[in-house]
Design an enzyme around this catalytic site. Structure first.
Site, mmCIF file in Angstrom:
data_model
loop_
_atom_site.group_PDB
_atom_site.id
_atom_site.type_symbol
_atom_site.label_atom_id
_atom_site.label_comp_id
_atom_site.label_asym_id
_atom_site.label_seq_id
_atom_site.Cartn_x
_atom_site.Cartn_y
_atom_site.Cartn_z
ATOM 1 N N ASN A 1 -18.349 4.698 -5.598
ATOM 2 C CA ASN A 1 -17.998 4.126 -7.072
ATOM 3 C C ASN A 1 -18.470 2.091 -6.379
ATOM 4 O O ASN A 1 -19.289 2.004 -6.413
ATOM 5 C CB ASN A 1 -16.209 3.604 -7.252
ATOM 6 C CG ASN A 1 -16.202 2.713 -8.562
ATOM 7 O OD1 ASN A 1 -16.491 1.141 -7.687
ATOM 8 N ND2 ASN A 1 -16.097 2.509 -9.314
ATOM 9 N N LYS B 1 0.866 -1.283 0.571
ATOM 10 C CA LYS B 1 0.155 0.235 0.020
ATOM 11 C C LYS B 1 0.904 1.390 -0.213
ATOM 12 O O LYS B 1 1.871 1.257 0.070
ATOM 13 C CB LYS B 1 -0.914 -0.269 1.101
ATOM 14 C CG LYS B 1 -2.172 0.411 1.309
ATOM 15 C CD LYS B 1 -3.543 -0.089 0.134
ATOM 16 C CE LYS B 1 -4.360 0.308 0.107
ATOM 17 N NZ LYS B 1 -5.745 -0.090 -0.644
ATOM 18 N N SER C 1 -7.774 -6.178 -11.416
ATOM 19 C CA SER C 1 -6.455 -5.468 -11.455
ATOM 20 C C SER C 1 -5.604 -6.337 -12.118
ATOM 21 O O SER C 1 -4.724 -6.215 -12.428
ATOM 22 C CB SER C 1 -6.154 -4.851 -9.801
ATOM 23 O OG SER C 1 -7.032 -3.764 -9.821
ATOM 24 N N THR D 1 -15.521 -4.131 -7.758
ATOM 25 C CA THR D 1 -15.104 -4.824 -6.243
ATOM 26 C C THR D 1 -17.071 -4.358 -5.780
ATOM 27 O O THR D 1 -17.063 -5.281 -5.166
ATOM 28 C CB THR D 1 -14.352 -3.081 -6.033
ATOM 29 O OG1 THR D 1 -13.460 -2.736 -6.381
ATOM 30 C CG2 THR D 1 -14.671 -3.571 -4.236
#
Length: 429
Positions: A233, A118, A363, A202
């Site tokens: 989103n 991250k 991804s 997602t």
């Protein structure tokens, strides 16, 4: 940029429980169940690498401002590390460390060959011009040029970033290696190698997880009511796709407040309104504005989807939750202190590291397509993503039944076991 094109994950509130401590408390329970040896435990609990950089950026007023940025690589035993970059004024190192570890478990639980990472920069992108953000992004990329790489560490969008920033990152990294390198980053614009199906991935994973859980609980989607806390989103796509499966969405919320319609909200209408009003539901007339937005979490519905910020379900409100099923769209929406209360009430929770892993799954597909130099159809992307999410749910559910443990701990058990076994086979230490 339209709100629907950006995948965002929230930064923590200042008064929230420490996200690293919450993650470690679940990690510790899972390792005890597995009987993990001390050596492996000590390797997995600490990140492999923590990089702190200071990025000088010439602002539009001609002055130079120095920004602090982070990249934490938690683990790479399964493959190159993967994780988003967030731009937010509340970014801090413990948060980034927790999210990096979550990415390790998230990738392991859906069985994709990535480790976790991250990144973040302490800044307020809402007060910065596009030029300032571009210079910041390119400076951060240069500072991390020895960390990033298609076979080392692969960033992606997160809070405050999107396809635009990922395009700049790819371009700057490509300059450093002297060749176009699309596989160094995911979440790119479609024309630069982004994947079809990524925007809704997602939220779609949340929907697939919710349907799988409903089946185990004997819930008919057509007879199921739900609320979705957070209408960005993830939340908006989860609401839209659940609605298409027959679920009645009675309530949604965003930063402007919570909105309730007993007869069910027209989600397509609400999304269109949000997109036409700078990504906010201010003034939306298709539902009634609730006096207290926090009451949405306590609504008398069957399904609760927290898809906003971390630590919204705590020991202070968990006892009042009426939903039979919680499916976590956000990262860390339930604090560790709330877990015993939720479990005692018999509420099934599909945890964040499983429920919202549809994004990292697609991804991964983007990275694979970039490596292949071949673009998949949207049907191929969604079919493969749905299969991976369903298989992961079934494995976690079977583990929860085997050990008689909550789904959250079962997800950690599945993930940690995979990583630990890989260390043993590879002889990693």
């Amino acid at each position: 940029m339209a709100a629907t094109t950006v995948y965002k994950e929230p930064a923590p509130r200042v008064d929230a429980e420490n996200p690293l401590e919450s993650m470690m408390s679940r990690f510790n329970v899972a390792t005890e169940i597995l009987g993990l040896d001390d050596e492996t435990y000590n390797v997995l609990k600490a990140p492999d690498k923590q990089v702190i950089v200071h990025i000088p950026v010439t602002m539009d007023n001609g002055k130079v401002r120095v920004f602090e940025g982070y990249r934490v690589v938690h683990n790479t035993i399964l493959g190159p590390s993967k994780g988003g970059i967030r731009y937010d004024k509340n970014v801090h190192l413990d948060e980034v460390k927790a999210l990096a570890a979550w990415m390790t478990w998230k990738c392991a639980v859906v069985d994709i060959p990535y480790g976790g990472a991250k990144g973040g920069i302490i800044c307020d992108p809402t007060t910065m011009s596009a030029g300032e953000i571009e210079r910041l992004t390119r400076g951060y990329t240069l500072a991390m040029k020895d960390v990033f790489g298609p076979d080392r560490d692969i960033p992606a969008p997160d809070m405050g970033t999107g396809p635009r920033e990922m395009a700049w990152l790819m371009d700057e990294f490509s300059k450093t290696v002297g060749a176009t390198s699309p596989a160094v980053v995911t979440g790119k614009p479609l024309v630069m190698g982004g994947s079809l199906g990524r925007t809704e991935a997602t939220g779609r994973g949340v929907m697939v997880s919710a349907l799988a859980a409903m089946k185990k609980l004997g819930m008919d989607p057509a007879q199921t009511s739900a609320v979705v806390q957070g209408f960005g989103n993830v939340g908006s796509w989860a609401a839209k796709l659940l609605c298409e499966k027959g679920v009645k969405i009675k309530g949604v919320s965003d930063v402007s407040g919570a909105y309730w319609n007993e007869a069910g909200i027209n989600i397509d209408e609400a999304v269109a309104y949000k997109n036409a009003h700078k990504g906010r539901l201010d003034g939306y007339t298709g539902a009634t504005l609730m006096e207290n937005a926090d009451d949405l979490l306590l609504a008398d519905v069957d399904l609760l989807v927290p898809a906003a910020v971390e630590d919204v379900i705590t020991e202070h409100n968990a006892h009042a939750i009426k939903a039979k099923l919680i499916v976590e769209g956000a990262n860390g929406p339930t604090s560790a202190s709330a877990d015993p209360i939720i479990n005692e009430k018999g509420i099934m929770v599909v945890p964040d590291i499983l429920a919202n892993s549809g994004g990292v799954t697609v991804s991964y597909f983007e990275w694979v397509q970039n490596r292949q130099g071949f673009k998949w159809s949207e049907d191929m992307v969604t079919e493969r993503a749905d299969r991976i999410m369903t298989e992961a749910f079934e494995k976690v559910y079977a583990t929860s039944q085997k050990y008689n443990i909550p789904m959250r701990i079962a997800a950690y058990v599945v993930a940690i076991d995979k990583v630990a076994q890989t260390y043993k086979f590879r002889g990693g230490f």
